[in-house]
Design a protein around this motif. Structure first.
Motif, PDB file in Angstrom:
ATOM      1  N   PRO A  37       0.820  -1.221   0.000  1.00 53.39           N
ATOM      2  CA  PRO A  37       0.000   0.000   0.000  1.00 53.39           C
ATOM      3  C   PRO A  37       0.851   1.268   0.000  1.00 53.39           C
ATOM      4  CG  PRO A  37      -0.433  -1.376   1.940  1.00 53.39           C
ATOM      5  CD  PRO A  37       0.748  -1.971   1.245  1.00 53.39           C
ATOM      6  N   ALA A  38       2.117   1.146   0.386  1.00 55.52           N
ATOM      7  CA  ALA A  38       2.967   2.330   0.462  1.00 55.52           C
ATOM      8  C   ALA A  38       3.601   2.670  -0.880  1.00 55.52           C
ATOM      9  CB  ALA A  38       4.068   2.118   1.499  1.00 55.52           C
ATOM     10  N   SER A  39       3.508   1.705  -1.804  1.00 56.18           N
ATOM     11  CA  SER A  39       4.177   1.950  -3.085  1.00 56.18           C
ATOM     12  C   SER A  39       3.395   2.968  -3.916  1.00 56.18           C
ATOM     13  CB  SER A  39       4.309   0.648  -3.853  1.00 56.18           C
ATOM     14  OG  SER A  39       3.015   0.235  -4.240  1.00 56.18           O
ATOM     15  N   ARG A  40       4.134   3.671  -4.716  1.00 60.38           N
ATOM     16  CA  ARG A  40       3.470   4.705  -5.506  1.00 60.38           C
ATOM     17  C   ARG A  40       3.752   4.484  -6.995  1.00 60.38           C
ATOM     18  NH1 ARG A  40       4.181  11.033  -5.415  1.00 60.38           N
ATOM     19  NH2 ARG A  40       2.360  11.503  -6.721  1.00 60.38           N
ATOM     20  N   LEU A  41       2.656   4.251  -7.748  1.00 57.69           N
ATOM     21  CA  LEU A  41       2.787   4.004  -9.180  1.00 57.69           C
ATOM     22  C   LEU A  41       2.981   5.350  -9.886  1.00 57.69           C
ATOM     23  CD1 LEU A  41       2.741   1.921 -11.402  1.00 57.69           C
ATOM     24  CD2 LEU A  41       0.239   1.961 -11.352  1.00 57.69           C
ATOM     25  N   LYS A  42       4.164   5.527 -10.491  1.00 56.54           N
ATOM     26  CA  LYS A  42       4.501   6.838 -11.057  1.00 56.54           C
ATOM     27  C   LYS A  42       4.125   6.969 -12.530  1.00 56.54           C
ATOM     28  CE  LYS A  42       7.586   9.372  -9.329  1.00 56.54           C
ATOM     29  NZ  LYS A  42       7.571  10.710  -8.724  1.00 56.54           N
ATOM     30  N   VAL A  43       4.122   5.845 -13.248  1.00 62.19           N
ATOM     31  CA  VAL A  43       3.773   5.908 -14.670  1.00 62.19           C
ATOM     32  C   VAL A  43       3.435   4.512 -15.185  1.00 62.19           C
ATOM     33  CG1 VAL A  43       6.208   5.739 -15.372  1.00 62.19           C
ATOM     34  CG2 VAL A  43       4.547   6.694 -16.971  1.00 62.19           C
ATOM     35  N   GLN A  54      11.457  11.198 -12.854  1.00 63.06           N
ATOM     36  CA  GLN A  54      12.222  12.237 -12.158  1.00 63.06           C
ATOM     37  C   GLN A  54      11.646  13.633 -12.325  1.00 63.06           C
ATOM     38  OE1 GLN A  54      16.324  11.888 -13.342  1.00 63.06           O
ATOM     39  NE2 GLN A  54      16.329   9.701 -12.921  1.00 63.06           N
ATOM     40  N   PHE A  55      11.251  13.973 -13.543  1.00 65.38           N
ATOM     41  CA  PHE A  55      10.868  15.361 -13.801  1.00 65.38           C
ATOM     42  C   PHE A  55       9.385  15.625 -13.621  1.00 65.38           C
ATOM     43  CE2 PHE A  55      14.724  14.916 -16.583  1.00 65.38           C
ATOM     44  CZ  PHE A  55      15.560  15.593 -15.710  1.00 65.38           C
ATOM     45  N   ASN A  56       8.561  14.683 -14.049  1.00 65.63           N
ATOM     46  CA  ASN A  56       7.127  14.941 -14.031  1.00 65.63           C
ATOM     47  C   ASN A  56       6.571  14.945 -12.604  1.00 65.63           C
ATOM     48  OD1 ASN A  56       4.642  15.263 -15.596  1.00 65.63           O
ATOM     49  ND2 ASN A  56       4.077  13.375 -14.533  1.00 65.63           N
ATOM     50  N   GLN A  57       5.683  15.882 -12.327  1.00 63.21           N
ATOM     51  CA  GLN A  57       5.041  15.985 -11.017  1.00 63.21           C
ATOM     52  C   GLN A  57       3.561  15.653 -11.143  1.00 63.21           C
ATOM     53  OE1 GLN A  57       6.469  16.956  -8.013  1.00 63.21           O
ATOM     54  NE2 GLN A  57       8.476  16.943  -9.010  1.00 63.21           N
ATOM     55  N   THR A  58       3.063  14.865 -10.186  1.00 63.03           N
ATOM     56  CA  THR A  58       1.622  14.596 -10.136  1.00 63.03           C
ATOM     57  C   THR A  58       1.128  14.869  -8.731  1.00 63.03           C
ATOM     58  OG1 THR A  58       2.150  12.290  -9.676  1.00 63.03           O
ATOM     59  CG2 THR A  58       1.576  12.837 -11.949  1.00 63.03           C
ATOM     60  N   PRO A  59      -0.177  15.182  -8.574  1.00 58.00           N
ATOM     61  CA  PRO A  59      -0.697  15.429  -7.216  1.00 58.00           C
ATOM     62  C   PRO A  59      -0.685  14.138  -6.398  1.00 58.00           C
ATOM     63  CG  PRO A  59      -2.468  15.436  -8.826  1.00 58.00           C
ATOM     64  CD  PRO A  59      -1.194  15.332  -9.592  1.00 58.00           C
ATOM     65  N   LYS A  60      -0.664  14.282  -5.076  1.00 60.79           N
ATOM     66  CA  LYS A  60      -0.747  13.099  -4.200  1.00 60.79           C
ATOM     67  C   LYS A  60      -2.086  12.413  -4.416  1.00 60.79           C
ATOM     68  CE  LYS A  60       3.059  13.800  -1.742  1.00 60.79           C
ATOM     69  NZ  LYS A  60       4.159  12.968  -2.281  1.00 60.79           N
ATOM     70  N   PRO A  61      -2.089  11.088  -4.427  1.00 63.89           N
ATOM     71  CA  PRO A  61      -3.350  10.390  -4.658  1.00 63.89           C
ATOM     72  C   PRO A  61      -4.322  10.562  -3.488  1.00 63.89           C
ATOM     73  CG  PRO A  61      -1.579   8.813  -4.228  1.00 63.89           C
ATOM     74  CD  PRO A  61      -0.966  10.180  -4.228  1.00 63.89           C
TER      75      PRO A  61
END
Lengths: 147, 376
Positions: A58-64, A140-147
C-alpha cells in the motif's frame, strides 16, 4: 521524504518487447521498480489492487504506466478508459507504448485521456534511448498530485 | 395575285413546319394566365387526357408534385419577363403514372411588351431519366463498396503495422543484444555478420513504415484550401537544414503562386522532392537547387531542379513506383517510397507529375495540382 517506493508498470504482451524494455530499463538505472503484466485484465488488477494484486504494497506509488494498445483480454484503450474513469487513478500518467502510427489510434488515445503517445522505435538502440528518456522524464521530472 | 400566291406559299410553309413539329414534339400553347389554349395530339396521348379535358385548364392538371415551389416560381418569373425557359419536368398522366419531358417554353409578347401567349415544346425523356437514376444508384452502390473495401484495407494495414513491425524489431534487437553481451566471445566476422542482421532488420523496418505511410496517405481525406506555396517551401527548407550541414549549396526560390491544395500533403510533396534534391546532389560542389514555377499550356507548373546525379530517361517510368529505385543502396540510401508518395498526393489532387533528367547532369521534377487551370 516519505519511504514510499516508486513503481513503474509495463503492460505488454510481446515477450520480445518485454525483454527489450526490461533490458533498457535496467541499463538506464532508473530509480523505480518495474512491474510487467501481459494483458489488460491483469493491468487493471494491478492498478486497482484487486485479484492477485489485492495485497500489493500500500505504500508503493505508481509513477507511470506504459501501455501497449493491442492487448489480449481487455485491450489497451479499454484499460485506459477504466483508468481515466477513476478519480483516484486518473492522475497516474499513462504513456501509450504502441506499434501503431494510425491517426485513429492517436486520436482515440488522446480523446480517452492518454498523457503521452510513443511509437515503439524499430531500431533497438533508439528503443533503448526512448525507454531511458521516457523513464527519466516520468520518474524524475514529471510531477503529479498526491493520490 | 402575286401577293395571294406568296401568302399561300407561306401558309403552306407554316403548315409543313407544324406538321413536322407535331410528329416530333409535344406542343401546348397557354394564355398569359396559364390557361391551356392549344394542345397537339402527342400532348393528349402522353397525358392520357382528351383535348376537351385539357383546354381551359392550366398545367396543374398534370402536376406531379415533384418540383419545388421555387422551381415553378423561377419558371414563371422567367417567361413572364419575356425570357425563354428550358428545363426538365416531371408530369403526371391521367392514370397516375409519371413521365419526364425536356421542355422549352417560349413567351410571345404583345405590342406593350407583355406576354401574349406561351408556346411550350416538349420531348419525352422518361427513359433517359430512368437510365440516369439507374446510373446514380449504381454509383452510390459502387461508392458504398469502395467504402467497405477501404475499411477492409485499413484493417489489413493496421494489422500489418502491428504484426510485422514487432518481429522485425525483435530480429534486429536480439542480434544487437548478442553483439553487446558476447562482444568478447565473438570473432570479428561473427560481430560483422550480426551487424548485417541488425542493419537489414532496420532496413526492413523502414520499408514497412514506408509502405504504411503510403497506405495511410490514400485513406486520409483531402483537405483542400488556399495554400501559400512559398511559405511551405521555406518551412521545408528550414526542416531540411541538417541535410545541408557542411555542404556548399546554392538554393534559389522563385516567387511561387498560391494554389488550392491540402497544405500538409503539399508540404510532404516538397519535403520528399527537396530531400531527394539534396541527397542526389551531395557530390556536387556547389550543389544547385532551384525551386520555381511557370505557366505551360495554360497550366501552372511547379518544379524542383537539381544538378545532382540525375538518371537515364529510359527508366523515368519506373521512378514513381513503390519500392522502385534507380540507384543502388550503397550509392544513395533510400526505401523507394518517397516518390511513390509524391505521385499519389499529386494524383489525389487531380494533378500530374513528371521528371526530366540526364545522368550526371541533374533532374527536374515538375508537377501540376489539377488537370486544367490551377490558378486560384
Amino acid at each position: 521524504m516519505s519511504e514510499e517506493a516508486a513503481e513503474m508498470l509495463l503492460v505488454e504482451d510481446s515477450p520480445d518487447d518485454v525483454a527489450f524494455f526490461v533490458r533498457a530499463f535496467d541499463k538506464a538505472r532508473l530509480a523505480a521498480r518495474l512491474h510487467v503484466v501481459s494483458d489488460g485484465a491483469e493491468a487493471l488488477e494491478f492498478v486497482f489492487r484487486t485479484g492477485v494484486y489485492a495485497h500489493r504494497n500500500p505504500a508503493s506509488r505508481l509513477k507511470v504506466i506504459f501501455l501497449d494498445l493491442k492487448l489480449p483480454k481487455v485491450n489497451g484503450l479499454e484499460v485506459l478508459r477504466r483508468l481515466k474513469a477513476d478519480p483516484r487513478i486518473r492522475t497516474i500518467p499513462v504513456v501509450a507504448w504502441s506499434s501503431s502510427q494510425e491517426e485513429r489510434d492517436l486520436v482515440e488515445s488522446y480523446a480517452t485521456g492518454v498523457n503521452s503517445y510513443v511509437v515503439k522505435p524499430m531500431d533497438f538502440d533508439e528503443f533503448e534511448r526512448s525507454v531511458q528518456a521516457l523513464g527519466q522524464y516520468w520518474l524524475q521530472f514529471n510531477q503529479t498530485p498526491k493520490p | 395575285m402575286q401577293a395571294e400566291q406568296q401568302l399561300r406559299d407561306s401558309l403552306r410553309e407554316i403548315h409543313d413546319l407544324r406538321a413536322a413539329l407535331d410528329e416530333h414534339a409535344i406542343v401546348a400553347i397557354t394564355d398569359p394566365q396559364g390557361k391551356i389554349t392549344y394542345v397537339n395530339d402527342k400532348f393528349c396521348a402522353i397525358s392520357q387526357y382528351s383535348r376537351g379535358e385539357l383546354l381551359g385548364q392550366d398545367h396543374r392538371l398534370i402536376n406531379s408534385g415533384f418540383h419545388s415551389k421555387e422551381f415553378i416560381r423561377d419558371l414563371w418569373l422567367t417567361i413572364s419577363n419575356g425570357r425563354v425557359w428550358k428545363g426538365e419536368f416531371k408530369n403526371r398522366a391521367k392514370d397516375g403514372s409519371f413521365y419526364w419531358v425536356d421542355t422549352t417554353i417560349v413567351p410571345f409578347l404583345n405590342e406593350d411588351g407583355k406576354p401574349r401567349q406561351y408556346v411550350a415544346i416538349r420531348a419525352v425523356i422518361t427513359g433517359r431519366k430512368a437510365a440516369e437514376e439507374k446510373i446514380r444508384q449504381l454509383n452510390a452502390e459502387l461508392e458504398q463498396r469502395v467504402v467497405e473495401r477501404t475499411a477492409e484495407l485499413e484493417a489489413f494495414s493496421y494489422s500489418v503495422s502491428h504484426d510485422l513491425r514487432a518481429p522485425v524489431r525483435a530480429i534486429g534487437g536480439f542480434a544487437r543484444m548478442v553483439q553487446e553481451d558476447y562482444a568478447a566471445a565473438l570473432p570479428a566476422e561473427a560481430q560483422r555478420l550480426l551487424g548485417r542482421i541488425h542493419e537489414n532488420a532496420l532496413k526492413m523496418g523502414r520499408l514497412i513504415d514506408g509502405l504504411l505511410a503510403f497506405s495511410r496517405l490514400s485513406r486520409q481525406p483531402l483537405n483542400k484550401q488556399k495554400v501559400m506555396v512559398s511559405t511551405i517551401v521555406h518551412r521545408v527548407l528550414e526542416e531540411l537544414q541538417p541535410e545541408q550541414a557542411g555542404r556548399r549549396i546554392k538554393i534559389s526560390v522563385a516567387e511561387l503562386p498560391d494554389c488550392q491544395a491540402d497544405p500538409a500533403l503539399l508540404q510532404q510533396v516538397y519535403a520528399n522532392l527537396l530531400s531527394n534534391a539534396f541527397k542526389y546532389s551531395r557530390e556536387r560542389n556547389p550543389a544547385v537547387i532551384e525551386i520555381g514555377s511557370h505557366d505551360e499550356k495554360g497550366r501552372r507548373v511547379y518544379f524542383v531542379k537539381d544538378n545532382g546525379a540525375g538518371f537515364q530517361m529510359e527508366y523515368a517510368h519506373k521512378l514513381f513506383g513503390v519500392f522502385q529505385r534507380l540507384h543502388s543502396a550503397d550509392q544513395f540510401e533510400g526505401t523507394g517510397v518517397g516518390l511513390a508518395i509524391v505521385q499519389r498526393i499529386i494524383h489525389r489532387h487531380g494533378g500530374q507529375i513528371w521528371a526530366e533528367a540526364e545522368p550526371g547532369r541533374g533532374a527536374t521534377f515538375s508537377f501540376t495540382l489539377d488537370g486544367g487551370n490551377s490558378h486560384v
